[in-house]
Design an enzyme around this catalytic site. Structure first.
Site, PDB file in Angstrom:
ATOM      1  N   ASP A  87      -2.903 -12.293   4.626  1.00  0.00           N
ATOM      2  CA  ASP A  87      -2.043 -12.984   5.579  1.00  0.00           C
ATOM      3  C   ASP A  87      -2.892 -13.668   6.641  1.00  0.00           C
ATOM      4  OD1 ASP A  87      -2.630 -10.229   6.412  1.00  0.00           O
ATOM      5  OD2 ASP A  87      -1.406 -10.691   8.185  1.00  0.00           O
ATOM      6  N   GLU A 151      -1.781  -7.696   8.065  1.00  0.00           N
ATOM      7  CA  GLU A 151      -2.799  -7.246   9.011  1.00  0.00           C
ATOM      8  C   GLU A 151      -2.602  -7.895  10.376  1.00  0.00           C
ATOM      9  OE1 GLU A 151      -6.468  -7.045  11.316  1.00  0.00           O
ATOM     10  OE2 GLU A 151      -5.492  -8.861  10.554  1.00  0.00           O
TER      11      GLU A 151
END
Length: 455
Positions: A87, A151
């Site tokens: 991400d 994250e």
């Protein structure tokens, strides 16, 4: 083996894979979240693509309900883990000179969201694992490359993963700096809400995520005075850019700052704070007054009463998200804390301050600091690999303010891939990485894996 020479054999393949991953805008999008894609459509697309890369190369892959995935490389019951994330943070609408969701080569540099944080380093570690897998030596354990999809917004991905999959014996995350990081500050994220009499302030908005210094702010005020001259003078005095215009009979002000990672707010210029510092002289609004009083020229929590300096450095404070409309105001703040700062010391002090200033809702998330003995075998082996490849004896194991997956797994530390003296613009416009640095990271990771896995 000459790991730098071996890494270069994979350069074209790595860059091709990196371009494919960077073209996926894998920011969190809860509007498209559902079973199998808990953080939205594009993070799941990135997860599927990384799994496809592992399958293409003939390795065993695993998808943990769309939260995270893994690729097993080699054989053995014991596992060495490499934790990276797919991400990325959102991009600013303006300020990029290259397509943000691509991997554009310009000379010896690559540009694009994720090239440095964390798709590029994740692939560097993956290719290092491939190099080690080809080498003919007896290995203590297999390698498991684990990749999450959340994250940047709390690491719920690997928290879920490790509830359903076993921990590796030890590992590293390629999501920070070289040399190896043995300490990470604690993280406190504060969310407060309150009601404030408008007194001329109609709206005030800035920031998208709490761990980025906001680079843009916007406010609408109802002022009887023409603010054009004073605002232009303010922008000029502080070397800022912005605009002022009529907005349905009201006055709309925008201001551009400088984005930076929330763990290093001193490297940015907070657009919201700078706009509030102007507004405080033109509206009698307690929300604006609070921002100016407690955050102007202070990124270390001194004015809030929570400043401390410890082994890992200073407390840092980033006012990341600001929202005000129709008298309702909210703030989201990211603090990074040395391990000497306790939750019991920190939270009551802050809560008291906010309660005194009309904030009626106070919520927080707390993540403890990470501290690994710098004399441990893991730290020594990782650092030695860095020294062997770079010849750099000047920079030793270190502490940092950023938070990584290392806090989600026992016996895990952050290791690369930003080199000393570099600023790859993580979370900023034109995020970039030198191709040579990326390939050197492959070599360092391969050398580290060799040091740790050889019997």
């Amino acid at each position: 083996m000459d790991f730098k020479k071996e890494a270069l054999q994979y350069k074209d393949a790595l860059l091709k894979d990196l371009k494919t991953l960077c073209q996926i805008p894998s920011t969190m999008d809860m509007s498209s979240a559902k079973d199998g894609q808990p953080f939205g459509e594009m993070p799941r697309v990135a997860l599927d693509q990384m799994i496809a890369i592992g399958q293409r190369d003939g390795f065993v892959t695993d998808n943990c309900d769309g939260y995270a995935g893994s690729i097993d490389i080699g054989e053995g019951d014991d596992v060495f883990g490499i934790l990276g994330h797919l991400d990325v943070v959102p991009v600013n609408k303006t300020g990029w000179h290259y397509p943000p969701f691509d991997c554009t080569q310009d000379g010896d540099m690559l540009y694009g969201r994720g090239v440095a944080d964390d798709k590029g380093p994740l692939l560097a570690a993956y290719y290092a694992a491939k190099i080690i897998n080809k080498m003919d030596f007896e290995k203590k354990m297999k390698i498991r490359v684990i990749f999450g999809t959340n994250e940047e917004n709390g690491s719920e991905c690997v928290a879920y993963y490790f509830k359903h999959r076993p921990y590796p014996a030890l590992g590293f995350t390629p999501d920070a700096d070289f040399p190896v990081v043995y300490g990470e500050k604690g993280i406190a994220r504060i969310n407060v809400k309150g009601h404030f009499a408008p007194n001329g302030l109609m709206s005030f908005m800035s920031g998208d995520v709490v761990n980025i210094v906001p680079g843009h702010a916007q406010a609408v005020v109802d002022s009887h005075d023409d603010l054009t001259e004073s605002y232009q003078a303010y922008l000029e005095k502080h070397q800022l850019t912005g605009e002022i215009e009529d907005y349905h009979g009201k006055t709309k002000l925008t201001l551009k700052g400088v984005s930076a990672h929330g763990s290093t707010p001193e490297l940015g210029q907070n657009a919201a704070v700078m706009l509030a510092h102007y507004l405080v002289d033109h509206v009698e609004n307690d929300f604006v007054n609070f921002i100016d009083k407690y955050f102007y020229e202070d990124v270390n929590g001194k004015k809030l009463g929570v400043f401390k300096e410890g082994h890992m450095g200073l407390v840092t404070c980033n006012l990341g998200i600001i929202s005000y409309s129709e008298g309702k105001g909210s703030l989201s703040i990211d603090f990074r804390l040395p391990h000497e700062m306790s939750e019991e010391e920190f939270i009551p002090t802050l809560a008291t301050t906010f309660t005194m200033h009309h904030f009626t809702s106070f919520d927080y998330d707390w993540t403890n600091a990470l501290f690994v003995n710098p004399e441990s075998d893991l730290i020594k082996n990782l650092h030695q690999a860095y020294v062997d490849v770079t010849g750099d004896h000047e920079h030793g194991p270190q502490c940092m303010g950023g938070g990584t997956y290392a806090k989600e797994m026992p016996n895990c530390v952050a290791f690369g891939a930003e080199f000393p003296g570099r600023n790859n613009g993580m979370h900023q416009n034109d995020e970039h990485i030198l191709i040579d640095d990326l390939m050197d990271a492959v070599a360092i990771y391969a050398a580290a894996l060799y040091n740790i896995l050889k019997k």
